[in-house]
Write an enzyme that holds these catalytic residues in place. Structure first.
Site, PDB file in Angstrom:
ATOM      1  N   ASP A   1      -4.001   5.915   6.212  1.00  0.00           N
ATOM      2  CA  ASP A   1      -4.451   7.160   6.837  1.00  0.00           C
ATOM      3  C   ASP A   1      -5.461   6.786   7.925  1.00  0.00           C
ATOM      4  O   ASP A   1      -5.086   6.418   9.032  1.00  0.00           O
ATOM      5  CB  ASP A   1      -5.042   8.039   5.729  1.00  0.00           C
ATOM      6  CG  ASP A   1      -5.447   9.415   6.201  1.00  0.00           C
ATOM      7  OD1 ASP A   1      -5.040   9.820   7.290  1.00  0.00           O
ATOM      8  OD2 ASP A   1      -6.194  10.100   5.462  1.00  0.00           O
TER       9      ASP A   1
ATOM     10  N   LYS B   1       0.285   7.347   8.350  1.00  0.00           N
ATOM     11  CA  LYS B   1      -0.141   8.652   8.902  1.00  0.00           C
ATOM     12  C   LYS B   1      -1.033   8.328  10.103  1.00  0.00           C
ATOM     13  O   LYS B   1      -2.252   8.269   9.988  1.00  0.00           O
ATOM     14  CB  LYS B   1      -0.933   9.392   7.821  1.00  0.00           C
ATOM     15  CG  LYS B   1      -0.907  10.904   7.944  1.00  0.00           C
ATOM     16  CD  LYS B   1      -2.030  11.535   7.152  1.00  0.00           C
ATOM     17  CE  LYS B   1      -1.786  11.717   5.691  1.00  0.00           C
ATOM     18  NZ  LYS B   1      -2.898  12.454   5.027  1.00  0.00           N
TER      19      LYS B   1
ATOM     20  N   ARG C   1       0.999  12.440  -9.313  1.00  0.00           N
ATOM     21  CA  ARG C   1       1.514  11.089  -9.055  1.00  0.00           C
ATOM     22  C   ARG C   1       2.931  10.910  -9.579  1.00  0.00           C
ATOM     23  O   ARG C   1       3.682  10.078  -9.090  1.00  0.00           O
ATOM     24  CB  ARG C   1       0.630  10.045  -9.751  1.00  0.00           C
ATOM     25  CG  ARG C   1      -0.789   9.938  -9.205  1.00  0.00           C
ATOM     26  CD  ARG C   1      -1.448   8.698  -9.794  1.00  0.00           C
ATOM     27  NE  ARG C   1      -2.894   8.684  -9.667  1.00  0.00           N
ATOM     28  CZ  ARG C   1      -3.565   8.254  -8.605  1.00  0.00           C
ATOM     29  NH1 ARG C   1      -2.906   7.843  -7.545  1.00  0.00           N
ATOM     30  NH2 ARG C   1      -4.883   8.259  -8.585  1.00  0.00           N
TER      31      ARG C   1
ATOM     32  N   GLU D   1       0.832  -1.216   0.000  1.00  0.00           N
ATOM     33  CA  GLU D   1       0.000   0.000   0.000  1.00  0.00           C
ATOM     34  C   GLU D   1       0.859   1.256   0.000  1.00  0.00           C
ATOM     35  O   GLU D   1       1.977   1.256   0.504  1.00  0.00           O
ATOM     36  CB  GLU D   1      -0.903   0.006   1.250  1.00  0.00           C
ATOM     37  CG  GLU D   1      -2.378  -0.198   0.968  1.00  0.00           C
ATOM     38  CD  GLU D   1      -3.062   0.905   0.170  1.00  0.00           C
ATOM     39  OE1 GLU D   1      -2.425   1.574  -0.661  1.00  0.00           O
ATOM     40  OE2 GLU D   1      -4.265   1.088   0.378  1.00  0.00           O
TER      41      GLU D   1
HETATM   42  P1  IMP Z   1      -7.504   5.398   4.437  1.00  0.00           P
HETATM   43  O1  IMP Z   1      -8.616   4.476   4.049  1.00  0.00           O
HETATM   44  O2  IMP Z   1      -8.015   6.644   5.116  1.00  0.00           O
HETATM   45  O3  IMP Z   1      -6.396   4.737   5.211  1.00  0.00           O
HETATM   46  O4  IMP Z   1      -6.905   5.981   3.117  1.00  0.00           O
HETATM   47  C1  IMP Z   1      -6.175   5.285   2.245  1.00  0.00           C
HETATM   48  C2  IMP Z   1      -6.187   5.949   0.900  1.00  0.00           C
HETATM   49  O5  IMP Z   1      -6.501   7.363   0.958  1.00  0.00           O
HETATM   50  C3  IMP Z   1      -4.799   5.873   0.319  1.00  0.00           C
HETATM   51  O6  IMP Z   1      -4.593   4.655  -0.372  1.00  0.00           O
HETATM   52  C4  IMP Z   1      -4.752   7.097  -0.566  1.00  0.00           C
HETATM   53  O7  IMP Z   1      -5.299   6.801  -1.824  1.00  0.00           O
HETATM   54  C5  IMP Z   1      -5.651   8.110   0.134  1.00  0.00           C
HETATM   55  N1  IMP Z   1      -4.874   9.056   0.961  1.00  0.00           N
HETATM   56  C6  IMP Z   1      -4.836   9.143   2.298  1.00  0.00           C
HETATM   57  N2  IMP Z   1      -4.011  10.133   2.705  1.00  0.00           N
HETATM   58  C7  IMP Z   1      -3.496  10.667   1.582  1.00  0.00           C
HETATM   59  C8  IMP Z   1      -2.552  11.731   1.332  1.00  0.00           C
HETATM   60  O8  IMP Z   1      -1.990  12.382   2.230  1.00  0.00           O
HETATM   61  N3  IMP Z   1      -2.293  11.983   0.017  1.00  0.00           N
HETATM   62  C9  IMP Z   1      -2.856  11.300  -1.017  1.00  0.00           C
HETATM   63  N4  IMP Z   1      -3.731  10.303  -0.821  1.00  0.00           N
HETATM   64  C10 IMP Z   1      -4.047   9.989   0.462  1.00  0.00           C
END
Ligand code: IMP
Length: 196
Positions: A118, A146, A180, A114
């Site tokens: 986040d 993060k 990207r 991955e």
């Molecule tokens: P999560 O489900 O909140 O953990 O988010 C995962 C997805 O959100 C990642 O695979 C990214 O596509 C997007 N994402 C989360 N934070 C960022 C960021 O700081 N920049 C760009 N994409 C992010």
């Protein structure tokens, strides 16, 4: 006539140099970390075959570099998911599979590759989904962690960098599908969020 977005506002044309503030992780530091993660995977899975499952599109550069840093036999597969119901910089946890695995993974040693974790909602969904396909083992390798906004606990077996709560782009990560192709990871200037 100028092209307009659905809001009627002119579409934002990204300026790669101006839109990114600080470089958080330089290309050379990414390279070094990917080599280190590849070496760890090579050692941990010695004598076995590894299946790397990556999640499009953000993890594409990481996957491409990581697989070449591993020196045991590796197979790869790609999934694509989209989360919906969130905003342009937030995920909602509602995940839709746009592209599923091409081959079965039952009995395989699988590592999910991955780009960033986040809230953890996307990976939480994927872990449950892939566990249901009966791999022998299932681990997570994430380039960026993060933790500030984590909503569900995710076991991260291989972690590249822990980063602060900032929206980052580059090395696969996008905002509005752009940025990207930046070779480093940088912080997107907050002014840019409001524009597109
Ligand atoms: P999560 O489900 O909140 O953990 O988010 C995962 C997805 O959100 C990642 O695979 C990214 O596509 C997007 N994402 C989360 N934070 C960022 C960021 O700081 N920049 C760009 N994409 C992010």
């Amino acid at each position: 006539m100028a092209l307009r977005g659905s809001t009627g506002a002119p579409p934002h044309v990204p300026d790669l140099a101006a839109d990114v503030g600080d470089i958080l992780i330089a290309a050379s530091d990414i390279r070094a970390k990917v080599s280190e993660l590849g070496a760890r995977l090579t050692e941990d899975y010695a004598g076995r075959q590894l299946t790397l499952v990556s999640v499009l599109k953000g993890a594409l550069p990481f996957m491409a570099d990581l697989m070449r840093a591993i020196s045991i036999p590796v197979q790869i597969d790609l999934m694509e998911v989209s989360s919906y119901g969130g905003t342009s910089t937030e995920t909602s946890g509602l995940v839709r599979i746009l592209k599923d695995l091409s081959s079965p993974i039952d009995g395989r040693d699988v590592v999910i590759v991955e780009d960033i974790i986040d809230t953890g909602l996307t990976l939480n969904y994927l872990l449950r989904y892939l566990r249901g396909k009966n791999p022998a083992t299932l681990r997570v390798c994430a380039l960026l962690d993060k933790p500030a906004r984590r909503l569900v606990e995710i076991p991260i077996d291989y972690r590249g960098f822990t980063i602060p709560d900032q929206f980052v782009v580059g090395y696969g990560l996008d905002y509005g599908e752009f940025y990207r192709n930046l070779p480093f990871i940088g912080v997107l200037r907050p002014e840019v969020y409001g524009r597109s």
